[in-house]
Enzyme design. Structure first.
Site, PDB file in Angstrom:
ATOM      1  NE  ARG A 230       9.259   3.209  -1.734  1.00  0.00           N
ATOM      2  CZ  ARG A 230       9.669   4.141  -0.878  1.00  0.00           C
ATOM      3  NH1 ARG A 230       9.819   3.842   0.401  1.00  0.00           N
ATOM      4  NH2 ARG A 230       9.930   5.365  -1.282  1.00  0.00           N
ATOM      5  CG  ASP A 254       7.901   2.644   8.474  1.00  0.00           C
ATOM      6  OD1 ASP A 254       6.986   2.983   9.261  1.00  0.00           O
ATOM      7  OD2 ASP A 254       8.436   3.440   7.668  1.00  0.00           O
ATOM      8  CD  GLU A 259       3.414   1.666   1.950  1.00  0.00           C
ATOM      9  OE1 GLU A 259       4.116   0.907   2.627  1.00  0.00           O
ATOM     10  OE2 GLU A 259       3.702   2.852   1.723  1.00  0.00           O
ATOM     11  CG  HIS A 291       5.924   4.702   4.168  1.00  0.00           C
ATOM     12  ND1 HIS A 291       5.838   4.055   2.967  1.00  0.00           N
ATOM     13  CD2 HIS A 291       7.112   5.354   4.142  1.00  0.00           C
ATOM     14  CE1 HIS A 291       6.918   4.312   2.242  1.00  0.00           C
ATOM     15  NE2 HIS A 291       7.706   5.104   2.941  1.00  0.00           N
TER      16      HIS A 291
END
Ligand code: NAI
Length: 332
Positions: A230, A254, A259, A291
């Site tokens: 996260r 990622d 985000e 993600h």
């Protein structure tokens, strides 16, 4: 007929849910995320299906319960975007605890290899028939130390993969798994001895910005940081400073703190106002995916299957399989 409203739906979600859904469930797919402004769309539905960046705050929960929605089904593992306390005694919540730890662990390793062997640079060069190797020198993973923070389902698979590369593994977990063949140690030692640090813990109140300026300054020079968990586990501003000062040798991200308004969408025609993200993306040793770590056929199928059977179980048999609740989470 169970009526379900699915938010933040993407074509790959729609395909997997449609292919596995029985005649007992009717799904309305909304492209928009679930927020206070869009909660009204759930009127007339029994359940909502949400994803990582839907904002299930107290106002949204209030709105959903007011509309008669009885179940929130998260089609993901993490639930840091849900106010569990506000949901207590009002609405039930289920999630997909595991859909493919391999998908995430393999993506993390893929990012690491891409970064340390400069494959992302080589790909672009060779497209332009530039076959120079200058600046592409990497290093062997074999013999290096991997620090894994969080040794749950994903962390365990990742540890196995890293062992296959001949890496030494140090691990930190608030609940160490005694049966796991890794050396558990303190966070301080992870920071000071690891060549690569990979985050595989959930985001909780206790580990917000677990990687900040203080942690970074304790790390080895040239450390590579991988985050597939996260975004808010890392202070992005401090990460950027670490990259600029060359303390950090590479970052494979990622996930990103801010985000939610950007990831999963095509922003290529827009001016991105997030200067930290823009600066991170501009760095040659920062690799960002949107993600994406979960995104394999196997994972999508498991997500749809577990979510649909959780919904059916709840409405047809009163079961709460894979429940997420304030009480359960508080005990942890
Ligand atoms: P898990 O629940 O199996 O394992 C998490 C581990 O972290 C547990 O062993 C737990 O004790 C440990 N932990 C909790 N708090 C900690 C802390 N403060 N410090 C160190 N360890 C801590 O979860 P799983 O399935 O391995 O997933 C891990 C995380 O990966 C999820 O919470 C989610 O945020 C992220 N994820 C990301 C995906 C992506 O597409 N990028 C997809 C799926 C999960």
């Amino acid at each position: 007929m169970i009526k379900v409203a699915m938010f933040d739906s993407k074509p790959y979600d729609i395909d997997s849910f449609n292919s596995l859904k029985g005649d007992n469930i009717k799904i309305k797919y909304f492209e928009t995320k679930l927020t206070e402004d869009t909660a009204e769309l759930a009127k007339g539905y029994d359940a909502v299906v949400v994803f990582v960046n839907d904002d299930v705050n107290s106002a949204v929960i209030e709105a959903l319960t007011g509309l008669g929605v009885r179940l929130i089904a998260l089609r993901c593992a993490g639930f840091n975007n849900v106010n569990l306390k506000a949901a207590r005694d009002k609405i039930s919540i289920i999630h997909v605890p595991a859909y493919s730890p391999h998908a995430v662990a393999e993506h993390a390793l893929g990012m690491l290899l891409t970064s340390v062997r400069r494959i992302h640079k080589a790909y672009i060069r060779s497209k332009d028939f530039n076959f120079s190797l200058n600046g592409l020198t990497g290093f062997n993973l074999n013999g290096r130390t991997m620090g894994i923070i969080g040794t749950g389902k994903i962390g365990k698979v990742f540890a196995r993969i890293c062992r296959g590369f001949g890496m030494k593994i140090l691990a930190y977990d608030i609940y160490p798994d005694k049966g796991l063949d890794v050396e558990y140690t303190s966070l301080d030692r992870i920071f000071s001895e690891s060549d690569v640090i990979s985050l595989h813990c959930p985001l909780t109140n206790d580990n917000y910005h677990i990687i900040d300026q203080k942690a970074i300054s304790a790390m080895k020079d040239g450390v590579i940081i991988i985050n597939t968990s996260r975004g808010s586990l890392i202070d992005a501003e401090d990460l950027l400073e670490g990259i600029k000062s060359k303390k950090i040798g590479g970052a494979c991200l990622d996930v990103y703190e801010e985000e939610s308004d950007l990831f999963f969408e095509d922003n290529s025609g827009h001016i991105v106002h997030d200067d930290i993200l823009a600066r991170l993306i501009s760095m040659p040793n920062v690799l960002i995916t949107s993600h994406q770590a979960f995104l394999t056929r196997e994972a999508l199928e498991n997500i749809a299957d577990t979510t649909l059977s959780g919904i059916t179980g709840y409405f047809e048999r009163g079961e709460l399989t894979n429940e997420v609740s304030y009480e359960k989470n508080k005990k942890k």
